[in-house]
Design a protein around this motif. Structure first.
Motif, short mmCIF file in Angstrom:
data_model
loop_
_atom_site.label_atom_id
_atom_site.label_comp_id
_atom_site.label_asym_id
_atom_site.label_seq_id
_atom_site.Cartn_x
_atom_site.Cartn_y
_atom_site.Cartn_z
N ASN A 1 -4.37 6.37 -4.28
CA ASN A 1 -3.28 6.98 -5.05
C ASN A 1 -2.13 6.00 -5.17
O ASN A 1 -1.84 5.25 -4.23
N GLU A 2 -1.46 6.00 -6.31
CA GLU A 2 -0.31 5.12 -6.48
C GLU A 2 0.85 5.54 -5.59
O GLU A 2 1.59 4.72 -5.08
N PRO B 1 2.04 -3.47 3.93
CA PRO B 1 3.42 -3.16 3.54
C PRO B 1 3.51 -1.83 2.79
O PRO B 1 2.92 -1.65 1.72
N ILE B 2 4.23 -0.88 3.36
CA ILE B 2 4.42 0.44 2.76
C ILE B 2 5.87 0.56 2.31
O ILE B 2 6.79 0.17 3.04
N VAL B 3 6.08 1.11 1.12
CA VAL B 3 7.44 1.36 0.63
C VAL B 3 7.60 2.85 0.36
O VAL B 3 6.66 3.52 -0.06
N THR B 4 8.80 3.36 0.64
CA THR B 4 9.11 4.76 0.35
C THR B 4 10.30 4.81 -0.60
O THR B 4 11.24 4.03 -0.48
N THR B 5 10.23 5.71 -1.56
CA THR B 5 11.32 5.87 -2.53
C THR B 5 11.76 7.33 -2.52
O THR B 5 10.96 8.24 -2.30
N GLN B 6 13.04 7.54 -2.73
CA GLN B 6 13.62 8.87 -2.73
C GLN B 6 13.72 9.39 -4.16
O GLN B 6 13.48 8.69 -5.13
N GLY B 7 14.05 10.67 -4.27
CA GLY B 7 14.27 11.24 -5.59
C GLY B 7 13.09 12.05 -6.09
O GLY B 7 12.09 12.25 -5.41
N THR B 8 13.22 12.48 -7.36
CA THR B 8 12.23 13.37 -7.97
C THR B 8 10.85 12.75 -7.98
O THR B 8 9.85 13.40 -7.68
N ASN B 9 10.75 11.49 -8.34
CA ASN B 9 9.46 10.81 -8.42
C ASN B 9 9.19 9.91 -7.21
O ASN B 9 8.43 8.96 -7.29
N GLY B 10 9.89 10.23 -6.11
CA GLY B 10 9.75 9.41 -4.92
C GLY B 10 8.46 9.67 -4.18
O GLY B 10 7.66 10.55 -4.53
N GLY B 11 8.26 8.88 -3.16
CA GLY B 11 7.04 9.05 -2.37
C GLY B 11 6.73 7.81 -1.56
O GLY B 11 7.56 6.90 -1.43
N ILE B 12 5.53 7.77 -1.02
CA ILE B 12 5.05 6.67 -0.20
C ILE B 12 3.96 5.93 -0.95
O ILE B 12 3.06 6.55 -1.53
N ALA B 13 4.02 4.60 -0.93
CA ALA B 13 3.02 3.81 -1.65
C ALA B 13 2.89 2.44 -1.00
O ALA B 13 3.76 2.00 -0.25
N ILE B 14 1.78 1.78 -1.30
CA ILE B 14 1.62 0.40 -0.88
C ILE B 14 2.45 -0.48 -1.80
O ILE B 14 2.52 -0.26 -3.01
N MET B 15 3.13 -1.48 -1.25
CA MET B 15 4.04 -2.33 -2.01
C MET B 15 3.37 -2.90 -3.25
O MET B 15 2.24 -3.40 -3.19
N GLU B 16 4.06 -2.81 -4.38
CA GLU B 16 3.52 -3.30 -5.65
C GLU B 16 3.30 -4.81 -5.57
O GLU B 16 4.14 -5.55 -5.07
N GLY B 17 2.16 -5.24 -6.05
CA GLY B 17 1.83 -6.66 -6.05
C GLY B 17 1.10 -7.10 -4.80
O GLY B 17 0.60 -8.22 -4.74
N TYR B 18 1.03 -6.20 -3.81
CA TYR B 18 0.29 -6.56 -2.59
C TYR B 18 -1.19 -6.51 -2.89
O TYR B 18 -1.72 -5.49 -3.35
N LYS B 19 -1.87 -7.59 -2.68
CA LYS B 19 -3.29 -7.69 -3.00
C LYS B 19 -4.12 -7.20 -1.82
O LYS B 19 -4.10 -7.79 -0.75
N ILE B 20 -4.79 -6.11 -2.03
CA ILE B 20 -5.67 -5.58 -0.99
C ILE B 20 -6.94 -5.06 -1.65
O ILE B 20 -6.89 -4.44 -2.71
N ASP B 21 -8.03 -5.36 -1.08
CA ASP B 21 -9.31 -4.94 -1.63
C ASP B 21 -9.42 -3.43 -1.58
O ASP B 21 -9.29 -2.82 -0.52
N LYS B 22 -9.67 -2.82 -2.72
CA LYS B 22 -9.81 -1.37 -2.76
C LYS B 22 -10.99 -0.90 -1.93
O LYS B 22 -11.03 0.23 -1.48
N THR B 23 -11.96 -1.76 -1.78
CA THR B 23 -13.10 -1.40 -0.93
C THR B 23 -12.80 -1.91 0.47
O THR B 23 -13.42 -2.86 0.96
N LEU B 24 -11.80 -1.30 1.10
CA LEU B 24 -11.36 -1.73 2.42
C LEU B 24 -12.50 -1.70 3.42
O LEU B 24 -12.60 -2.53 4.30
N PHE B 25 -13.41 -0.71 3.25
CA PHE B 25 -14.58 -0.60 4.10
C PHE B 25 -15.82 -0.70 3.24
O PHE B 25 -15.89 -0.14 2.15
N SER B 26 -16.81 -1.43 3.73
CA SER B 26 -18.09 -1.48 3.04
C SER B 26 -18.81 -0.15 3.23
O SER B 26 -18.45 0.66 4.09
#
Length: 302
Positions: free
Chosen positions: A16-17, A48-73
């Motif tokens: 999830n974004e 790296p996790i970032v949190t934002t406040q407000g109506t559209n706020g939430g928790i997300a992985i930092m934008e631009g951080y390269k991580i393999d979506k298939t974290l587990f085989s």
């Protein structure tokens, strides 16, 4: 357990974004404060996790951080699922199954099939699961527990500060700091009755390294030699393995193995009836003879 929750949160963030702390708290059935601590631990692990406040706020992985979506085989996920499924066998709820479902991107996606099934509950699930549930909660909340414990010396009341749940020697145990004995001790869950959380909190202390070497808890070895009838080969293989005995010229099986409890050794041999004879230690033969004599006497009494 915490590690299951951390893995689940990381997987959700990869899929999830953005997601809010209340949503995570609801999905994992914990407080928002617990989720905030989990996010801190994930950051410490290097994601790296970032949190934002407000109506559209939430928790997300930092934008631009390269991580393999298939974290587990797929193979790694199967191993994780096998472990979580085995814990479901001693859980009162389906919380571990729910963690597995959170690994999938949506409810319609396929669940990886396992070719290994582990049941940790044995024959005592109805009595065992509530104990494990209460001890898990007490360990996480750092709350002392009390219970009645049954052993060779009889029944006695115990209060401990629980630290670890352990599955070893085909049984479940709890390792805790015994407030009466003033030391860390291991207690077998099947011998525990009337288990209760006391409501009294405790401060964590370091567990001595030797107390984590569970194979050293029983050190008074009795080197037993027993002569078995050949028909009992299947039991010896099942319980102690092929290397525990040798075949004799007359078709008997000479069993040799170290035991840590005299009474268990004698009762185990007695379970074979006339198909087993204790050879060594020789000093236990008279004790075995008396036990057999007392047993026979009961069947001649009116």
């Amino acid at each position: 357990m915490k590690i299951d929750r951390l893995i689940g949160i990381i997987t959700i963030l990869l899929q999830n974004e953005k997601i809010t702390a209340p949503e995570l708290a609801e999905r994992f059935e914990v407080s928002r404060r617990t989720i905030n601590r989990d996010i801190e631990d994930i950051c410490k692990a290097g994601i790296p996790i970032v949190t934002t406040q407000g109506t559209n706020g939430g928790i997300a992985i930092m934008e631009g951080y390269k991580i393999d979506k298939t974290l587990f085989s797929e193979k790694e996920l199967r191993a994780i699922f096998t472990g979580l499924s085995s814990l479901d066998s001693v859980a009162q709820s389906k919380k571990y199954k729910n963690v597995i479902e959170k690994f999938t991107s949506n409810k319609g996606s396929h669940i990886l099939k396992n070719n290994i099934l582990i049941d940790l509950s044995s024959h005592y699930k109805s009595a065992l699961a509530p104990k494990i549930e209460l001890l898990q909660a007490s360990i996480e909340s750092r709350i002392r527990v009390s219970f009645l414990y049954h052993n060779q010396r009889g029944e006695h009341f115990v209060i401990i500060e629980p630290y670890l749940l352990i599955f070893q020697w085909s049984s479940w145990y709890v390792l805790g700091f015994d407030n009466g004995a003033k030391q860390f001790k291991l207690y077998k869950l099947n011998r525990i009755c009337d288990l209760k959380a006391t409501g009294q909190s405790f401060e964590l202390q370091d567990i001595p390294e030797e107390k984590l070497d569970f194979d050293k808890y029983f050190t008074d070895e009795i080197q037993a030699v027993v002569l078995f009838d050949g028909s009992e080969k299947y039991r010896l293989i099942e319980e102690y393995g092929l290397s525990s005995f040798t075949s004799t010229s007359d078709g008997k099986l000479r069993f040799s193995f170290p035991f840590t409890n005299r009474d268990y050794l004698l009762s185990w041999i007695l379970s074979f009836g006339e198909k087993a004879e204790l050879i060594e230690p020789k000093e236990l033969r008279p004790i075995m003879r008396d036990k057999l004599g007392n047993t026979v006497k009961k069947y001649f009494e009116s």
